[in-house]
Structures are given as C-alpha cells and as structure tokens.
Write a protein that holds these residues in place. Structure first.
Motif, PDB file in Angstrom:
ATOM      1  N   SER A   3      77.123-128.858  -8.153  1.00 53.82           N
ATOM      2  CA  SER A   3      76.520-130.170  -8.394  1.00 53.82           C
ATOM      3  C   SER A   3      75.029-130.147  -8.093  1.00 53.82           C
ATOM      4  O   SER A   3      74.216-130.754  -8.794  1.00 53.82           O
ATOM      5  N   LEU A   4      74.659-129.430  -7.041  1.00 51.58           N
ATOM      6  CA  LEU A   4      73.257-129.329  -6.668  1.00 51.58           C
ATOM      7  C   LEU A   4      72.452-128.628  -7.757  1.00 51.58           C
ATOM      8  O   LEU A   4      71.343-129.041  -8.104  1.00 51.58           O
ATOM      9  N   LEU A   5      73.032-127.570  -8.333  1.00 54.06           N
ATOM     10  CA  LEU A   5      72.350-126.842  -9.404  1.00 54.06           C
ATOM     11  C   LEU A   5      72.148-127.723 -10.632  1.00 54.06           C
ATOM     12  O   LEU A   5      71.107-127.674 -11.296  1.00 54.06           O
ATOM     13  N   ILE A   6      73.161-128.545 -10.945  1.00 59.73           N
ATOM     14  CA  ILE A   6      73.049-129.460 -12.091  1.00 59.73           C
ATOM     15  C   ILE A   6      71.928-130.466 -11.863  1.00 59.73           C
ATOM     16  O   ILE A   6      71.118-130.738 -12.751  1.00 59.73           O
ATOM     17  N   LEU A   7      71.866-131.008 -10.641  1.00 56.76           N
ATOM     18  CA  LEU A   7      70.812-131.973 -10.320  1.00 56.76           C
ATOM     19  C   LEU A   7      69.433-131.335 -10.423  1.00 56.76           C
ATOM     20  O   LEU A   7      68.480-131.944 -10.930  1.00 56.76           O
ATOM     21  N   ILE A   8      69.325-130.100  -9.942  1.00 58.62           N
ATOM     22  CA  ILE A   8      68.043-129.392 -10.022  1.00 58.62           C
ATOM     23  C   ILE A   8      67.653-129.162 -11.477  1.00 58.62           C
ATOM     24  O   ILE A   8      66.495-129.323 -11.871  1.00 58.62           O
ATOM     25  N   LEU A   9      68.643-128.808 -12.311  1.00 50.93           N
ATOM     26  CA  LEU A   9      68.381-128.564 -13.729  1.00 50.93           C
ATOM     27  C   LEU A   9      67.905-129.840 -14.420  1.00 50.93           C
ATOM     28  O   LEU A   9      66.928-129.830 -15.181  1.00 50.93           O
ATOM     29  N   ILE A  10      68.591-130.955 -14.154  1.00 45.94           N
ATOM     30  CA  ILE A  10      68.204-132.236 -14.756  1.00 45.94           C
ATOM     31  C   ILE A  10      66.806-132.635 -14.315  1.00 45.94           C
ATOM     32  O   ILE A  10      65.968-133.061 -15.114  1.00 45.94           O
ATOM     33  N   PHE A  11      66.531-132.463 -13.017  1.00 43.55           N
ATOM     34  CA  PHE A  11      65.205-132.800 -12.496  1.00 43.55           C
ATOM     35  C   PHE A  11      64.132-131.950 -13.166  1.00 43.55           C
ATOM     36  O   PHE A  11      63.067-132.434 -13.545  1.00 43.55           O
ATOM     37  N   GLY A  12      64.448-130.665 -13.354  1.00 41.80           N
ATOM     38  CA  GLY A  12      63.489-129.767 -13.992  1.00 41.80           C
ATOM     39  C   GLY A  12      63.216-130.149 -15.432  1.00 41.80           C
ATOM     40  O   GLY A  12      62.079-130.123 -15.895  1.00 41.80           O
ATOM     41  N   LEU A  13      64.275-130.539 -16.160  1.00 42.27           N
ATOM     42  CA  LEU A  13      64.102-130.954 -17.552  1.00 42.27           C
ATOM     43  C   LEU A  13      63.280-132.225 -17.648  1.00 42.27           C
ATOM     44  O   LEU A  13      62.430-132.377 -18.530  1.00 42.27           O
ATOM     45  N   ASN A  14      63.532-133.164 -16.734  1.00 40.33           N
ATOM     46  CA  ASN A  14      62.762-134.414 -16.728  1.00 40.33           C
ATOM     47  C   ASN A  14      61.290-134.149 -16.450  1.00 40.33           C
ATOM     48  O   ASN A  14      60.408-134.736 -17.069  1.00 40.33           O
ATOM     49  N   CYS A  15      61.022-133.263 -15.503  1.00 37.03           N
ATOM     50  CA  CYS A  15      59.633-132.924 -15.186  1.00 37.03           C
ATOM     51  C   CYS A  15      58.954-132.266 -16.379  1.00 37.03           C
ATOM     52  O   CYS A  15      57.800-132.545 -16.698  1.00 37.03           O
ATOM     53  N   LYS A  16      59.694-131.382 -17.062  1.00 36.19           N
ATOM     54  CA  LYS A  16      59.142-130.703 -18.234  1.00 36.19           C
ATOM     55  C   LYS A  16      58.799-131.712 -19.326  1.00 36.19           C
ATOM     56  O   LYS A  16      57.742-131.650 -19.952  1.00 36.19           O
ATOM     57  N   THR A  17      59.719-132.695 -19.541  1.00 29.46           N
ATOM     58  CA  THR A  17      59.472-133.716 -20.554  1.00 29.46           C
ATOM     59  C   THR A  17      58.232-134.524 -20.219  1.00 29.46           C
ATOM     60  O   THR A  17      57.383-134.773 -21.067  1.00 29.46           O
ATOM     61  N   LYS A  18      58.113-134.930 -18.954  1.00 28.53           N
ATOM     62  CA  LYS A  18      56.967-135.730 -18.537  1.00 28.53           C
ATOM     63  C   LYS A  18      55.667-134.952 -18.668  1.00 28.53           C
ATOM     64  O   LYS A  18      54.619-135.514 -18.968  1.00 28.53           O
ATOM     65  N   ASN A  19      55.726-133.638 -18.431  1.00 30.28           N
ATOM     66  CA  ASN A  19      54.526-132.813 -18.541  1.00 30.28           C
ATOM     67  C   ASN A  19      54.094-132.626 -19.988  1.00 30.28           C
ATOM     68  O   ASN A  19      52.982-132.182 -20.249  1.00 30.28           O
ATOM     69  N   GLU A  20      54.987-132.948 -20.928  1.00 29.20           N
ATOM     70  CA  GLU A  20      54.677-132.740 -22.335  1.00 29.20           C
ATOM     71  C   GLU A  20      54.336-134.032 -23.062  1.00 29.20           C
ATOM     72  O   GLU A  20      53.952-134.006 -24.218  1.00 29.20           O
ATOM     73  N   ASP A  21      54.489-135.185 -22.403  1.00 31.02           N
ATOM     74  CA  ASP A  21      54.227-136.433 -23.114  1.00 31.02           C
ATOM     75  C   ASP A  21      53.023-137.170 -22.535  1.00 31.02           C
ATOM     76  O   ASP A  21      52.312-136.660 -21.665  1.00 31.02           O
ATOM     77  N   CYS A  22      52.813-138.382 -23.020  1.00 31.21           N
ATOM     78  CA  CYS A  22      51.608-139.151 -22.705  1.00 31.21           C
ATOM     79  C   CYS A  22      51.516-139.577 -21.251  1.00 31.21           C
ATOM     80  O   CYS A  22      50.445-140.009 -20.797  1.00 31.21           O
TER      81      CYS A  22
END
Length: 292
Positions: A3-22
């Motif tokens: 579960s911890l790994l899934i949360l880390i993965l989701i957090f990482g994807l969200n950060c990546k998305t935010k780093n790519e948008d406005c």
C-alpha cells in the motif's frame, strides 16, 4: 508495504503532472462558466453533481499555455482537465468559456497591461480591429464582474497580456460594426432572410429604408410579418435582437403570432460583413408558436 508503494507511486505521478502543467509557472487560465457544468473524475466517470454557473474554475494547460483535449469511450464530446476546489476533474470543452475570438473595438487601439488593473505597466499595443483570443478571465472579487481579459493572438502568444473588456467587440466580425445599432446597419440595404433550419420554409424580405415594412412567404405562400428590435438578457448581458412576428393570415391577433424569427446583434454583424451589392442575404432562426 504494498500500500505504501502504491501511495508513493500516485504521489510521484501527481508531482510529475504538476511539473508539466501551468501550475509550475503559475500561468493557469481561469474562467467562470455561464451554465452549470457536468463533471467527470480523472478516470472518466461522470459525477452526480455539477459545478454551478459563476464558480471559479482553473483550466490546466501546459506550461506554455497550450490546451489539451481528451476523450473517454463512454462520452462522445472532448473533455479538458480542470482544477476545482483544489481537486482535478475533467469537464466538456464546449462549456469552457475561453478561446473565443473577438476584435479590438477601440478605434484608437488598446494598451496591453502587465496586470489586470488600470495602474499596471503597459507592455504592448494592439491596433483597432485586430483579432485576439480570450485566454483567461480576471479573478473576481466579491463576485463582481471583472473588467479585464487576458488575451493572446489566435495563432500564438504574441499580443499576450491583460486588456479591458470594454475595448473588445463581442464577436469575430469587423469591429467597425460593433457600435452600430441594428436599425443603423439595416436601414439602407435590401434584406433577404432565409430560415436557418428550413423546417417551415420561411423567407423574409424588405427594401432599403423599409426595415419595418417586410414581406414574407412560407413555402412560397404569402404570410404577414412585422418587425421589431428588442433587448434580451443573455447570461446577465443585454443583447439586442432583430425580431419578426409572422402571421399566416392578415387578421391581427393579440394573443399570439404563428411564428417568430430572431437574430441577435452578434449573429447579424457576423453575417453582415459578407454583404455584397447592398443586398444582405442572411439566415435567421424561426420557431412555430402553434406546434405542440
């Protein structure tokens, strides 16, 4: 651990998305919808609630300001990602009140402001009748209508900055027509209107100087029309309309006409700029008042 790994993965994807948008450079456009907006979650599932009209919505573009449309199999219209109350959703593109093309209506041209206020630094100029695209609304304070739009050129990011809404036309047509009233536009031209959707076969004509003396036919048979110009409210904005009441017989009936046809100033001016030989061949929307 899993579960911890899934949360880390989701957090990482969200950060990546935010780093790519406005959100990275704080350049996201905002808007306030005119209608209630249906909402989809990030998996494409339609929600059982709406964003009501007048609510602030942040449109999530790229860092460069480019919009991206997506489409889910279950929904046939394109959607775009937004931020609403700090959560990501998708909404239909056709309900996003950004991207309209308008023109500079101030005959002296306009100044581009660095920020949406009168004291802000001038960073450029845009000549009269130039096309611009509405990129963002101004943040509203105490729910008051804003005075500025952020605009850009329709094909790129030149002419990028804040301009007064009052200096812009309300549509993509020759800005010299913007301040002219409907009666002024039509007073010296021959008018030949045909029904926009030819359900009834309505045609309306008038000669130069006889706007208020129209003739009409329905599928080739004579009918009886009267002209009037009326202001109507459209999304809290007053819009002038050219209207015709149409009767099948010449007897006046106070209760109702058989048909009415209408065309607002924006639609009229958009068509008017293509007039040739002083003959205005236009299309007008008509409805029957006697159909169930």
């Amino acid at each position: 651990m899993k579960s911890l790994l899934i949360l880390i993965l989701i957090f990482g994807l969200n950060c990546k998305t935010k780093n790519e948008d406005c959100r990275t450079n704080n350049s996201c456009p905002i808007f306030y919808p005119k209608l209630a907006v249906e909402v989809f979650d990030t998996t494409g599932k339609l929600q059982d609630w709406y964003i009501t009209s007048g609510q602030k919505i942040i449109l999530l573009t790229s860092k460069e300001g480019k919009r991206k449309k997506v489409q889910f199999d279950e929904y046939f219209l394109p959607l775009e990602k937004i931020l609403y109350k700090d959560k990501e959703f998708f909404i239909p593109t056709n309900l996003i009140t950004l991207g309209d093309i308008v023109r500079v209506a101030n005959p002296e041209g306009i100044k581009i402001k660095e920020s949406p206020n009168d004291e802000s630094k001038n960073i450029g100029e845009i000549p009269f009748n130039t096309k611009v695209e509405i990129f963002s609304h101004q943040e509203r304070i105490d729910k008051k209508e804003s005075k500025y739009y952020k605009v850009k050129s329709p094909d790129g990011f030149s002419n990028y900055g804040w301009v007064k809404i009052s200096d812009l036309s309300d549509g993509d047509y020759d800005a010299s027509l913007f301040q002219k009233k409907i009666s002024e536009l039509l007073k010296d031209v021959t008018i030949e209107f045909t029904e926009l959707v030819e359900n009834h076969g309505i045609k309306i004509k008038s000669l130069p100087g006889e706007l208020y003396k129209p003739s009409c036919t329905i599928n080739g048979k004579e009918c009886y029309a009267s002209t009037y110009i009326k202001d109507e409210m459209d999304y809290n904005k007053v819009i002038p309309y050219l209207m015709y009441d149409i009767l099948l017989t010449p007897e006046f009936r106070a209760a109702s006409s058989d048909f009415y046809c209408k065309l607002n100033h924006i639609e009229l001016a958009t068509q008017f700029q293509f007039m040739e030989n002083n003959i205005f061949n236009g299309h007008i929307s008509c409805e029957s008042l006697n159909e169930d």
